[in-house]
Scaffold this motif. Sequence first.
Motif, PDB file in Angstrom:
ATOM      1  N   ASP A 166      19.533  14.216   4.960  1.00 43.55           N
ATOM      2  CA  ASP A 166      18.630  14.158   6.119  1.00 43.55           C
ATOM      3  C   ASP A 166      19.359  13.899   7.434  1.00 43.55           C
ATOM      4  O   ASP A 166      18.943  13.058   8.234  1.00 43.55           O
ATOM      5  N   LEU A 167      20.457  14.626   7.661  1.00 48.48           N
ATOM      6  CA  LEU A 167      21.205  14.501   8.912  1.00 48.48           C
ATOM      7  C   LEU A 167      21.054  15.746   9.786  1.00 48.48           C
ATOM      8  O   LEU A 167      21.895  16.017  10.627  1.00 48.48           O
ATOM      9  N   GLY A 168      19.987  16.497   9.587  1.00 44.97           N
ATOM     10  CA  GLY A 168      19.785  17.722  10.363  1.00 44.97           C
ATOM     11  C   GLY A 168      20.334  18.903   9.610  1.00 44.97           C
ATOM     12  O   GLY A 168      20.153  19.040   8.410  1.00 44.97           O
ATOM     13  N   GLY A 169      21.004  19.794  10.342  1.00 40.99           N
ATOM     14  CA  GLY A 169      21.669  20.924   9.710  1.00 40.99           C
ATOM     15  C   GLY A 169      20.803  22.144   9.494  1.00 40.99           C
ATOM     16  O   GLY A 169      21.290  23.177   9.075  1.00 40.99           O
ATOM     17  N   ALA A 170      19.482  22.041   9.780  1.00 36.67           N
ATOM     18  CA  ALA A 170      18.587  23.192   9.607  1.00 36.67           C
ATOM     19  C   ALA A 170      17.841  23.451  10.902  1.00 36.67           C
ATOM     20  O   ALA A 170      17.607  22.528  11.686  1.00 36.67           O
ATOM     21  N   PRO A 171      17.454  24.709  11.170  1.00 35.07           N
ATOM     22  CA  PRO A 171      16.699  24.989  12.398  1.00 35.07           C
ATOM     23  C   PRO A 171      15.413  24.194  12.428  1.00 35.07           C
ATOM     24  O   PRO A 171      14.773  23.989  11.403  1.00 35.07           O
ATOM     25  N   LEU A 174      28.203  22.018  -0.314  1.00 36.62           N
ATOM     26  CA  LEU A 174      27.903  21.350   0.947  1.00 36.62           C
ATOM     27  C   LEU A 174      26.569  21.876   1.480  1.00 36.62           C
ATOM     28  O   LEU A 174      26.492  22.930   2.094  1.00 36.62           O
ATOM     29  N   ALA A 175      25.507  21.113   1.230  1.00 36.71           N
ATOM     30  CA  ALA A 175      24.172  21.531   1.648  1.00 36.71           C
ATOM     31  C   ALA A 175      23.975  21.263   3.136  1.00 36.71           C
ATOM     32  O   ALA A 175      24.521  20.289   3.676  1.00 36.71           O
ATOM     33  N   PRO A 176      23.210  22.094   3.830  1.00 38.78           N
ATOM     34  CA  PRO A 176      22.973  21.867   5.263  1.00 38.78           C
ATOM     35  C   PRO A 176      22.371  20.488   5.508  1.00 38.78           C
ATOM     36  O   PRO A 176      21.490  20.034   4.776  1.00 38.78           O
ATOM     37  N   GLY A 177      22.869  19.819   6.541  1.00 39.99           N
ATOM     38  CA  GLY A 177      22.316  18.534   6.923  1.00 39.99           C
ATOM     39  C   GLY A 177      22.691  17.375   6.040  1.00 39.99           C
ATOM     40  O   GLY A 177      22.065  16.313   6.092  1.00 39.99           O
ATOM     41  N   ILE A 227      23.807  16.567  12.392  1.00 42.09           N
ATOM     42  CA  ILE A 227      24.670  17.718  12.136  1.00 42.09           C
ATOM     43  C   ILE A 227      24.000  18.973  12.682  1.00 42.09           C
ATOM     44  O   ILE A 227      22.786  19.147  12.572  1.00 42.09           O
ATOM     45  N   ALA A 228      24.793  19.863  13.274  1.00 44.47           N
ATOM     46  CA  ALA A 228      24.252  21.096  13.854  1.00 44.47           C
ATOM     47  C   ALA A 228      23.660  21.995  12.776  1.00 44.47           C
ATOM     48  O   ALA A 228      24.021  21.913  11.593  1.00 44.47           O
ATOM     49  N   ALA A 229      22.757  22.862  13.190  1.00 45.14           N
ATOM     50  CA  ALA A 229      22.105  23.784  12.259  1.00 45.14           C
ATOM     51  C   ALA A 229      23.135  24.617  11.506  1.00 45.14           C
ATOM     52  O   ALA A 229      24.091  25.126  12.087  1.00 45.14           O
ATOM     53  N   GLY A 230      22.921  24.735  10.185  1.00 41.21           N
ATOM     54  CA  GLY A 230      23.800  25.539   9.352  1.00 41.21           C
ATOM     55  C   GLY A 230      25.102  24.866   8.974  1.00 41.21           C
ATOM     56  O   GLY A 230      25.944  25.464   8.307  1.00 41.21           O
ATOM     57  N   LYS A 244      37.560  13.759   8.191  1.00 40.15           N
ATOM     58  CA  LYS A 244      36.240  14.377   8.104  1.00 40.15           C
ATOM     59  C   LYS A 244      36.136  15.548   9.052  1.00 40.15           C
ATOM     60  O   LYS A 244      36.889  15.664  10.031  1.00 40.15           O
ATOM     61  N   ALA A 245      35.170  16.425   8.764  1.00 40.08           N
ATOM     62  CA  ALA A 245      34.897  17.573   9.631  1.00 40.08           C
ATOM     63  C   ALA A 245      33.520  18.112   9.297  1.00 40.08           C
ATOM     64  O   ALA A 245      33.052  17.991   8.151  1.00 40.08           O
ATOM     65  N   ASP A 246      32.848  18.694  10.291  1.00 34.41           N
ATOM     66  CA  ASP A 246      31.599  19.419  10.070  1.00 34.41           C
ATOM     67  C   ASP A 246      31.954  20.875   9.835  1.00 34.41           C
ATOM     68  O   ASP A 246      32.607  21.515  10.670  1.00 34.41           O
ATOM     69  N   LEU A 247      31.503  21.396   8.689  1.00 35.65           N
ATOM     70  CA  LEU A 247      31.877  22.740   8.249  1.00 35.65           C
ATOM     71  C   LEU A 247      30.628  23.581   8.019  1.00 35.65           C
ATOM     72  O   LEU A 247      29.526  23.031   7.858  1.00 35.65           O
TER      73      LEU A 247
END
Length: 276
Positions: free
Chosen positions: A224-229, A196-199, A129-132, A167-170
């Motif tokens: 643990d799917l990413g989501g943070a810088p 919805l926590a990052p990653g 998942i992209a950052a943020g 589904k969607a990344d938000l």
Amino acid sequence: MKAPLRSLALLASAGILATLPVVLPGVATAADESMVSVVHGIPGQPVDVYVNGKKTLDNFQPASVAGPLSLAAGTYDVALTKPGEPASSALLENKSLSVPGGKNLSLVAHLDTADKPALTAFVNDTAMIAAGKARLVVRHTAAAPAVDVRAAGKPVFPGLTNPNEAKADLPAGTVNADVTLAGTSTVVLGPKDLDLAPGTSTIVYAIGSAGAKTLALTAQTIKDLGGAPSSMPTGTGGLADDNAGAWWSALSVSGVVLVLLGIVLLFRRRADTRTR
């Protein structure tokens, strides 16, 4: 060939082998196994869960999520019974549940559109998942008609039917969600605040029965799917793996050096032979 040269040639051969990947036959890898969670979406009936005749969950309660279990790729017999009863007296059974290798699955015991018990397997999206951002997945596994899933009062997943998902990344954060009958403002579930926590991937299930007035929501989270810088690692976490990589690199370089040394000595040997 003289003994020193023969020894160096053997070392050079060893160097070549050191640069080749090592494959151990018969050793299971991550690609051979899947992580399987079990979701209980049938109201009013605790169950025991059997996998290939072996009890894996005891007195599993409705609206609960268990696991994940690690299962090798293959076909499984999954049975749900009343607590304390044997697998042969299953309330619900799938004798040929296919588990692919290297996946993350959710096996959902739920009601179909006719209010009958069903087992449905979903493959969970574990893409990074992209950052943020955070991933929201909504699954319709209730004995109910088509619904719209709304966030902050606006439909984001319209016309969802049993047993399907959307589904969607938000953007990460708190989302106020509810469920309405498709095309209407009649709320049948919620509203509910979803964190919805990052990653993370938050998977929300609509369960129960509209006719019996037992509709409810339950959820599971995959982390643990990413989501943070990205940042520089600190501490000793992963030190063993880093050292293993350093040793492997050193061995590979050593192998190349030995090969080159063997070639140089071979040419010198030939040159000495010609000058005699």
